[in-house]
Scaffold this motif. Structure first.
Motif: not given
Length: 242
Positions: A70-77, A103-110, A116-121
């Motif tokens: 838990g707690g490793i997503g892209p949002t403030h909490d 990047k690869d995942y989001y590219s494959r899924k178009n 915010a997504i890069f927060k998870m990197a």
């Protein structure tokens, strides 16, 4: 040689508020049990940095493994990553491989990708990644602490990826005996068995079904032969008392 020990930290306000039912504890416990790792303690925490840091610092010294979810997503909490980094006194930076996976995942899924997504990197410096082929967003490992997602499907994926890397112990066996009597009637015989079979863990779990009292007695240990001996002896004692 004793089996390795583990603890778990479940992080999220939604668990403590009752909005979300946890299934990750049960899943991890069963997987660890099968490979001889004893899950000895579980803590459920709010999204509070101080609580996370304090718990992880305490548990990493007390157990061979610490697993968080838990707690490793892209949002403030989602504050687990920065909390773990502080617990180890590490800086956080964009991890190149983690960024590429996203990047690869989001590219494959178009799908569009944003900051915010890069927060998870963002991963603590020196941490190793825990793969997540479902969404591309990795977990990570520092020392004996494994940091994973809270979403059950993703958590399971991460657990399966780390299990082969763990130091295992002797397989733990378990067997349950059912007695259709009240727990109070079995207490004395069970005490005798517990004193004799000190290498086994013995649990007593009463139930009420169709207005009939009963108790499940569970024996756990690394010797199935010992479990069966203890169970048979308990049955003979209880039958003799009736």
């Amino acid at each position: 040689m004793k089996n390795p020990t583990a603890s778990m930290v479940v992080i999220g306000d939604e668990i403590l508020s009752g909005r979300t039912s946890d299934t990750n504890i049960n899943y991890l416990a069963r997987k660890l049990f099968k490979i001889g790792i004893e899950l000895k303690e579980v803590r459920i925490l709010k999204d509070c940095k101080k609580s996370i840091i304090c718990s992880v610092n305490n548990l990493k010294k007390s157990f061979d493994y610490v697993f968080t979810c838990g707690g490793i997503g892209p949002t403030h909490d989602d504050i687990t990553t920065e909390s773990i980094a502080e617990a180890f006194d590490l800086k956080i930076e964009i991890h190149k491989e983690a960024k590429k996976k996203l990047k690869d995942y989001y590219s494959r899924k178009n799908k569009k990708i944003n900051s915010a997504i890069f927060k998870m990197a963002k991963i603590p410096l020196g941490a190793s990644l825990i793969d997540n082929n479902l969404t591309g967003a990795p977990g990570f490992q520092i020392g004996n602490v494994y940091v994973m997602a809270g979403v059950p499907k993703i958590f399971k994926e991460m657990v399966l990826n780390i299990l082969p890397t763990l130091e295992t112990g002797k397989p733990i066996f378990t067997k349950t005996y059912i007695f259709l009597i009240g727990e109070g009637q079995i207490a004395s015989p069970l005490n005798e068995i517990a004193k004799e079979f000190t290498d086994l863990k013995i649990g007593s779990y009463p139930f009420l079904k169709d207005e009939e009292y009963g108790v499940n007695v569970t024996f756990s240990g690394v010797s199935f032969e010992l479990i069966e001996r203890a169970g048979s002896k308990l049955k003979s004692i209880v039958n003799g008392v009736k």
